[in-house]
Design a protein around this motif. Sequence first.
Motif, mmCIF file in Angstrom:
data_model
loop_
_atom_site.group_PDB
_atom_site.id
_atom_site.type_symbol
_atom_site.label_atom_id
_atom_site.label_comp_id
_atom_site.label_asym_id
_atom_site.label_seq_id
_atom_site.Cartn_x
_atom_site.Cartn_y
_atom_site.Cartn_z
ATOM 1 N N SER A 1 0.842 -1.187 0.000
ATOM 2 C CA SER A 1 0.000 0.000 0.000
ATOM 3 C C SER A 1 0.880 1.240 0.000
ATOM 4 O O SER A 1 2.005 1.219 0.469
ATOM 5 C CB SER A 1 -0.922 0.003 1.215
ATOM 6 N N ASN A 2 0.339 2.365 -0.482
ATOM 7 C CA ASN A 2 1.174 3.540 -0.649
ATOM 8 C C ASN A 2 1.681 4.172 0.643
ATOM 9 O O ASN A 2 2.797 4.699 0.653
ATOM 10 C CB ASN A 2 0.452 4.584 -1.502
ATOM 11 N N PRO A 3 0.941 4.190 1.757
ATOM 12 C CA PRO A 3 1.545 4.760 2.976
ATOM 13 C C PRO A 3 2.864 4.099 3.359
ATOM 14 O O PRO A 3 3.814 4.785 3.741
ATOM 15 C CB PRO A 3 0.457 4.535 4.036
ATOM 16 N N VAL A 4 2.939 2.787 3.267
ATOM 17 C CA VAL A 4 4.191 2.095 3.578
ATOM 18 C C VAL A 4 5.248 2.408 2.522
ATOM 19 O O VAL A 4 6.420 2.641 2.840
ATOM 20 C CB VAL A 4 3.959 0.575 3.697
ATOM 21 N N LYS A 5 4.849 2.424 1.252
ATOM 22 C CA LYS A 5 5.783 2.790 0.192
ATOM 23 C C LYS A 5 6.286 4.216 0.384
ATOM 24 O O LYS A 5 7.457 4.523 0.128
ATOM 25 C CB LYS A 5 5.118 2.651 -1.173
ATOM 26 N N ASP A 6 5.390 5.093 0.827
ATOM 27 C CA ASP A 6 5.760 6.492 1.048
ATOM 28 C C ASP A 6 6.885 6.620 2.076
ATOM 29 O O ASP A 6 7.888 7.312 1.839
ATOM 30 C CB ASP A 6 4.555 7.297 1.534
ATOM 31 N N ILE A 7 6.725 5.963 3.224
ATOM 32 C CA ILE A 7 7.738 6.146 4.276
ATOM 33 C C ILE A 7 9.056 5.482 3.898
ATOM 34 O O ILE A 7 10.126 5.960 4.288
ATOM 35 C CB ILE A 7 7.229 5.662 5.647
ATOM 36 N N ARG A 8 8.999 4.411 3.133
ATOM 37 C CA ARG A 8 10.246 3.785 2.682
ATOM 38 C C ARG A 8 10.969 4.687 1.686
ATOM 39 O O ARG A 8 12.202 4.761 1.688
ATOM 40 C CB ARG A 8 9.951 2.423 2.053
ATOM 41 N N LEU A 9 10.213 5.380 0.851
ATOM 42 C CA LEU A 9 10.817 6.309 -0.097
ATOM 43 C C LEU A 9 11.455 7.486 0.629
ATOM 44 O O LEU A 9 12.576 7.893 0.316
ATOM 45 C CB LEU A 9 9.751 6.805 -1.083
ATOM 46 N N ILE A 10 10.748 8.032 1.604
ATOM 47 C CA ILE A 10 11.298 9.154 2.376
ATOM 48 C C ILE A 10 12.533 8.705 3.148
ATOM 49 O O ILE A 10 13.535 9.431 3.247
ATOM 50 C CB ILE A 10 10.242 9.729 3.325
ATOM 51 N N GLU A 11 12.500 7.505 3.700
ATOM 52 C CA GLU A 11 13.663 6.969 4.420
ATOM 53 C C GLU A 11 14.882 6.887 3.499
ATOM 54 O O GLU A 11 15.999 7.244 3.900
ATOM 55 C CB GLU A 11 13.344 5.587 4.976
ATOM 56 N N LYS A 12 14.670 6.454 2.296
ATOM 57 C CA LYS A 12 15.774 6.362 1.336
ATOM 58 C C LYS A 12 16.401 7.731 1.090
ATOM 59 O O LYS A 12 17.632 7.871 1.053
ATOM 60 C CB LYS A 12 15.266 5.755 0.026
ATOM 61 N N SER A 13 15.565 8.748 0.933
ATOM 62 C CA SER A 13 16.081 10.100 0.708
ATOM 63 C C SER A 13 16.814 10.633 1.929
ATOM 64 O O SER A 13 17.849 11.293 1.812
ATOM 65 C CB SER A 13 14.931 11.045 0.326
ATOM 66 N N LEU A 14 16.297 10.361 3.118
ATOM 67 C CA LEU A 14 16.961 10.829 4.333
ATOM 68 C C LEU A 14 18.341 10.199 4.492
ATOM 69 O O LEU A 14 19.295 10.871 4.902
ATOM 70 C CB LEU A 14 16.097 10.527 5.561
ATOM 71 N N THR A 15 18.466 8.915 4.169
ATOM 72 C CA THR A 15 19.786 8.279 4.268
ATOM 73 C C THR A 15 20.744 8.860 3.239
ATOM 74 O O THR A 15 21.946 8.940 3.482
ATOM 75 C CB THR A 15 19.674 6.751 4.085
ATOM 76 N N GLN A 16 20.219 9.311 2.110
ATOM 77 C CA GLN A 16 21.066 9.917 1.074
ATOM 78 C C GLN A 16 21.634 11.256 1.528
ATOM 79 O O GLN A 16 22.703 11.656 1.068
ATOM 80 C CB GLN A 16 20.267 10.106 -0.221
ATOM 81 N N ILE A 17 20.931 11.953 2.413
ATOM 82 C CA ILE A 17 21.419 13.263 2.854
ATOM 83 C C ILE A 17 22.095 13.201 4.222
ATOM 84 O O ILE A 17 22.330 14.237 4.846
ATOM 85 C CB ILE A 17 20.299 14.319 2.859
ATOM 86 N N GLY A 18 22.409 12.005 4.690
ATOM 87 C CA GLY A 18 23.257 11.905 5.856
ATOM 88 C C GLY A 18 22.644 11.333 7.113
ATOM 89 O O GLY A 18 23.347 11.161 8.110
ATOM 90 N N PHE A 19 21.355 11.048 7.119
ATOM 91 C CA PHE A 19 20.766 10.407 8.297
ATOM 92 C C PHE A 19 21.295 8.983 8.407
ATOM 93 O O PHE A 19 21.230 8.208 7.454
ATOM 94 C CB PHE A 19 19.245 10.353 8.181
ATOM 95 N N ASP A 20 21.809 8.651 9.577
ATOM 96 C CA ASP A 20 22.195 7.274 9.836
ATOM 97 C C ASP A 20 20.936 6.457 10.127
ATOM 98 O O ASP A 20 19.942 6.985 10.608
ATOM 99 C CB ASP A 20 23.140 7.215 11.037
ATOM 100 N N GLN A 21 21.005 5.157 9.835
ATOM 101 C CA GLN A 21 19.834 4.307 10.043
ATOM 102 C C GLN A 21 19.353 4.328 11.486
ATOM 103 O O GLN A 21 18.149 4.255 11.758
ATOM 104 C CB GLN A 21 20.149 2.864 9.619
ATOM 105 N N LYS A 22 20.280 4.469 12.422
ATOM 106 C CA LYS A 22 19.897 4.501 13.840
ATOM 107 C C LYS A 22 19.151 5.778 14.203
ATOM 108 O O LYS A 22 18.523 5.841 15.270
ATOM 109 C CB LYS A 22 21.131 4.358 14.722
ATOM 110 N N GLN A 23 19.228 6.781 13.327
ATOM 111 C CA GLN A 23 18.551 8.042 13.591
ATOM 112 C C GLN A 23 17.133 8.073 13.030
ATOM 113 O O GLN A 23 16.428 9.071 13.183
ATOM 114 C CB GLN A 23 19.355 9.199 12.986
ATOM 115 N N ILE A 24 16.734 7.014 12.371
ATOM 116 C CA ILE A 24 15.416 6.962 11.727
ATOM 117 C C ILE A 24 14.578 5.870 12.370
ATOM 118 O O ILE A 24 14.977 4.707 12.395
ATOM 119 C CB ILE A 24 15.549 6.691 10.214
ATOM 120 N N LYS A 25 13.430 6.254 12.883
ATOM 121 C CA LYS A 25 12.470 5.299 13.435
ATOM 122 C C LYS A 25 11.342 5.134 12.424
ATOM 123 O O LYS A 25 10.646 6.095 12.102
ATOM 124 C CB LYS A 25 11.913 5.812 14.761
ATOM 125 N N ARG A 26 11.158 3.908 11.913
ATOM 126 C CA ARG A 26 10.114 3.649 10.925
ATOM 127 C C ARG A 26 9.029 2.757 11.542
ATOM 128 O O ARG A 26 9.335 1.727 12.126
ATOM 129 C CB ARG A 26 10.689 2.968 9.688
#
Length: 244
Positions: free
Chosen positions: A1-26
């Motif tokens: 479903s798109n809500p889950v796809k949405d947050i995974r897409l945003i997570e990908k962009s955040l990691t690209q700009i320097g967010f470490d995985q430990k800094q992201i709660k999904r």
Amino acid sequence: SNPVKDIRLIEKSLTQIGFDQKQIKRVENGTRIEILSAIDEYADRLAAAGKDTVGFFYYSGHGIALEDDGRNYLIPIDFTRMDRKVRYNAIPLQEVEDRLSQVAPKAAHFVIFDACRNVLNTRTRGSKGFRAVRSKTGMLIAFSTEPGQTASDVGEASGPYAAALARNIVKPGLSHLDVFQNVKEGVLASTDNQQLAWTRNGLIRRVYLSSQIKTDNKTDNRWAILIGASDSSNTKPSIPSIPS
């Protein structure tokens, strides 16, 4: 479903700009308790991170505004009551905003609600979209559409708002003002001028998400929470079409 796809897409962009995985709660398809617990954990991290903290809160899913109390609510996956008991089963947006402001008053908060995409069948007086909110100092509050309107969920990889946001936050050299202006223009174009993204900007300084994080070695004060809540079998939403 798109809500889950949405947050995974945003997570990908955040990691690209320097967010470490430990800094992201999904949180994917969380219950009310799971979402509230994740918000508490996120708030605690912001509180401990210091005055230069940047917080990024993104929610994708259902939302409703009630006429009797004038508040906006997020709808968790275990939502069961579409009547006057809504407030006991859903999550008030204002309480989320207030908590973040209280625990980290000197942080730069991004609070983004990619919701109100469906009209929910309800037995109480409610709005099909969100009610307007007041600005909060130190916080940018963004909605995927303007108050009282529904947002499109059309898109194979994500909804149009998530796509525009993910595309723009990775662009270096853009302040948050530029990012969200670009998002507004992108969403409007991708929905044939039907959906107008809306923001309340209470940030008192410009935040350069991409370039700032890439050039700042102190990345431990950047935190994000991404919540995606798909349809619950109890909400039984009716999905309106976007006018052509």
